[in-house]
Design a protein around this motif. Structure first.
Motif, PDB file in Angstrom:
ATOM      1  N   MET A  58       0.835  -1.201   0.000  1.00 56.67           N
ATOM      2  CA  MET A  58       0.000   0.000   0.000  1.00 56.67           C
ATOM      3  C   MET A  58       0.864   1.243   0.000  1.00 56.67           C
ATOM      4  N   GLU A  59       0.411   2.254  -0.711  1.00 62.70           N
ATOM      5  CA  GLU A  59       1.102   3.542  -0.718  1.00 62.70           C
ATOM      6  C   GLU A  59       0.900   4.235   0.630  1.00 62.70           C
ATOM      7  N   ALA A  60       1.843   5.100   0.998  1.00 59.32           N
ATOM      8  CA  ALA A  60       1.813   5.775   2.289  1.00 59.32           C
ATOM      9  C   ALA A  60       0.536   6.569   2.509  1.00 59.32           C
ATOM     10  N   THR A  61       0.067   7.270   1.474  1.00 61.06           N
ATOM     11  CA  THR A  61      -1.135   8.088   1.616  1.00 61.06           C
ATOM     12  C   THR A  61      -2.362   7.232   1.927  1.00 61.06           C
ATOM     13  N   SER A  62      -2.524   6.139   1.188  1.00 57.79           N
ATOM     14  CA  SER A  62      -3.656   5.238   1.414  1.00 57.79           C
ATOM     15  C   SER A  62      -3.562   4.594   2.789  1.00 57.79           C
ATOM     16  N   LEU A  63      -2.360   4.174   3.160  1.00 54.73           N
ATOM     17  CA  LEU A  63      -2.166   3.549   4.464  1.00 54.73           C
ATOM     18  C   LEU A  63      -2.480   4.539   5.575  1.00 54.73           C
ATOM     19  N   SER A  64      -2.020   5.748   5.428  1.00 58.85           N
ATOM     20  CA  SER A  64      -2.257   6.775   6.431  1.00 58.85           C
ATOM     21  C   SER A  64      -3.750   6.999   6.638  1.00 58.85           C
ATOM     22  N   ARG A  65      -4.492   7.058   5.552  1.00 60.36           N
ATOM     23  CA  ARG A  65      -5.946   7.243   5.605  1.00 60.36           C
ATOM     24  C   ARG A  65      -6.606   6.034   6.283  1.00 60.36           C
ATOM     25  N   THR A  66      -6.150   4.832   5.937  1.00 64.41           N
ATOM     26  CA  THR A  66      -6.700   3.607   6.529  1.00 64.41           C
ATOM     27  C   THR A  66      -6.437   3.572   8.029  1.00 64.41           C
ATOM     28  N   LEU A  67      -5.206   3.898   8.435  1.00 64.94           N
ATOM     29  CA  LEU A  67      -4.863   3.887   9.865  1.00 64.94           C
ATOM     30  C   LEU A  67      -5.665   4.932  10.637  1.00 64.94           C
ATOM     31  N   LYS A  68      -5.867   6.087  10.028  1.00 62.02           N
ATOM     32  CA  LYS A  68      -6.653   7.142  10.691  1.00 62.02           C
ATOM     33  C   LYS A  68      -8.077   6.650  10.943  1.00 62.02           C
ATOM     34  N   THR A  69      -8.672   6.030   9.939  1.00 58.76           N
ATOM     35  CA  THR A  69     -10.024   5.484  10.079  1.00 58.76           C
ATOM     36  C   THR A  69     -10.055   4.385  11.137  1.00 58.76           C
ATOM     37  N   MET A  70      -9.046   3.523  11.136  1.00 57.27           N
ATOM     38  CA  MET A  70      -8.989   2.437  12.113  1.00 57.27           C
ATOM     39  C   MET A  70      -8.878   2.980  13.535  1.00 57.27           C
ATOM     40  N   GLU A  71      -8.111   4.052  13.688  1.00 60.76           N
ATOM     41  CA  GLU A  71      -7.961   4.671  15.007  1.00 60.76           C
ATOM     42  C   GLU A  71      -9.295   5.286  15.446  1.00 60.76           C
ATOM     43  N   GLU A  72      -9.975   5.951  14.529  1.00 58.16           N
ATOM     44  CA  GLU A  72     -11.268   6.563  14.832  1.00 58.16           C
ATOM     45  C   GLU A  72     -12.316   5.515  15.230  1.00 58.16           C
ATOM     46  N   LYS A  73     -12.219   4.318  14.649  1.00 58.92           N
ATOM     47  CA  LYS A  73     -13.169   3.245  14.955  1.00 58.92           C
ATOM     48  C   LYS A  73     -12.778   2.458  16.200  1.00 58.92           C
ATOM     49  N   GLY A  74     -11.628   2.792  16.784  1.00 56.43           N
ATOM     50  CA  GLY A  74     -11.202   2.106  18.003  1.00 56.43           C
ATOM     51  C   GLY A  74     -10.578   0.744  17.773  1.00 56.43           C
ATOM     52  N   LEU A  75     -10.015   0.536  16.576  1.00 56.41           N
ATOM     53  CA  LEU A  75      -9.377  -0.739  16.252  1.00 56.41           C
ATOM     54  C   LEU A  75      -7.900  -0.769  16.635  1.00 56.41           C
ATOM     55  N   ILE A  76      -7.264   0.402  16.600  1.00 56.36           N
ATOM     56  CA  ILE A  76      -5.826   0.498  16.865  1.00 56.36           C
ATOM     57  C   ILE A  76      -5.537   1.696  17.763  1.00 56.36           C
ATOM     58  N   TYR A  77      -4.337   1.689  18.317  1.00 56.63           N
ATOM     59  CA  TYR A  77      -3.798   2.880  18.972  1.00 56.63           C
ATOM     60  C   TYR A  77      -2.315   2.938  18.650  1.00 56.63           C
ATOM     61  N   ARG A  78      -1.755   4.116  18.787  1.00 51.50           N
ATOM     62  CA  ARG A  78      -0.344   4.349  18.448  1.00 51.50           C
ATOM     63  C   ARG A  78       0.446   4.684  19.695  1.00 51.50           C
ATOM     64  N   LYS A  79       1.687   4.190  19.718  1.00 55.20           N
ATOM     65  CA  LYS A  79       2.615   4.524  20.798  1.00 55.20           C
ATOM     66  C   LYS A  79       3.983   4.800  20.189  1.00 55.20           C
ATOM     67  N   LYS A  80       4.732   5.694  20.829  1.00 51.38           N
ATOM     68  CA  LYS A  80       6.102   5.936  20.360  1.00 51.38           C
ATOM     69  C   LYS A  80       6.894   4.639  20.444  1.00 51.38           C
ATOM     70  N   ASN A  81       7.753   4.457  19.468  1.00 49.78           N
ATOM     71  CA  ASN A  81       8.606   3.278  19.438  1.00 49.78           C
ATOM     72  C   ASN A  81       9.730   3.482  20.458  1.00 49.78           C
ATOM     73  N   PRO A  82       9.844   2.628  21.480  1.00 49.11           N
ATOM     74  CA  PRO A  82      10.888   2.807  22.490  1.00 49.11           C
ATOM     75  C   PRO A  82      12.304   2.621  21.920  1.00 49.11           C
ATOM     76  N   GLN A  83      12.414   1.904  20.792  1.00 50.62           N
ATOM     77  CA  GLN A  83      13.724   1.688  20.154  1.00 50.62           C
ATOM     78  C   GLN A  83      14.125   2.868  19.269  1.00 50.62           C
ATOM     79  N   ASP A  84      13.113   3.616  18.824  1.00 50.01           N
ATOM     80  CA  ASP A  84      13.360   4.737  17.912  1.00 50.01           C
ATOM     81  C   ASP A  84      12.318   5.812  18.210  1.00 50.01           C
ATOM     82  N   GLY A  85      12.697   6.826  18.942  1.00 49.28           N
ATOM     83  CA  GLY A  85      11.783   7.880  19.367  1.00 49.28           C
ATOM     84  C   GLY A  85      11.063   8.589  18.240  1.00 49.28           C
ATOM     85  N   ARG A  86      11.616   8.520  17.028  1.00 52.47           N
ATOM     86  CA  ARG A  86      10.969   9.166  15.880  1.00 52.47           C
ATOM     87  C   ARG A  86       9.853   8.318  15.315  1.00 52.47           C
ATOM     88  N   GLY A  87       9.898   7.018  15.595  1.00 56.88           N
ATOM     89  CA  GLY A  87       8.935   6.094  15.004  1.00 56.88           C
ATOM     90  C   GLY A  87       7.724   5.858  15.886  1.00 56.88           C
TER      91      GLY A  87
END
Length: 145
Positions: A58-87
């Protein structure tokens, strides 16, 4: 000509599969893209957001849109990567885990139905042919000019 090209058969078949998956996903208010994302996310350790796109093709733009929708629906959550603070790592919520199981069941049902209707030796040849096509594409020897 459409019946004679490999491209047409590949596209038409994938479009049928995608339509079928979307019809099943819609029964739970979801989409095929969301289902594939759920299956692609590690249910225990999360998955770096940067590795999801290539994993899913998947292209980044499509993936970003999909992840945003998934977060809004309560399917996922995001956390900073402890191995890489930027990720960022993507994790499944309890609802996400339940929907992941549904998505897996849909994929396995299709897989099992195909296996029930097509002889194992034919499926083996089918998989070999598709691997050969993928290898040919990856070798970049199709369009050399």
């Amino acid at each position: 000509m459409r019946e004679k090209t490999i491209d047409y058969v590949l596209r038409a078949t994938w479009m049928s599969v995608a339509k079928m998956y979307n019809e099943e996903a819609s029964k739970k208010g979801s989409t095929m893209a969301t289902g594939f994302a759920l299956i692609s996310i590690d249910p225990e350790n999360g998955t770096p957001s940067t590795s999801l796109g290539p994993k899913m093709g998947m292209e980044a733009t499509s993936l970003s849109r999909t992840l945003k929708t998934m977060e809004e629906k309560g399917l996922i959550y995001r956390k900073k990567n402890p191995q890489d603070g930027r990720g960022v790592l993507i994790y499944l919520t309890q609802f996400g885990l339940e929907m992941r199981e549904f998505s897996k069941e849909v994929v396995f049902a299709f897989d099992n139905a195909v296996k029930e209707h097509i002889a194992p030796e034919k499926l083996e040849i089918f998989l070999e042919v598709f691997q050969s096509i993928n290898d040919l594409i990856a070798s970049k020897k199709i369009y050399t000019k």
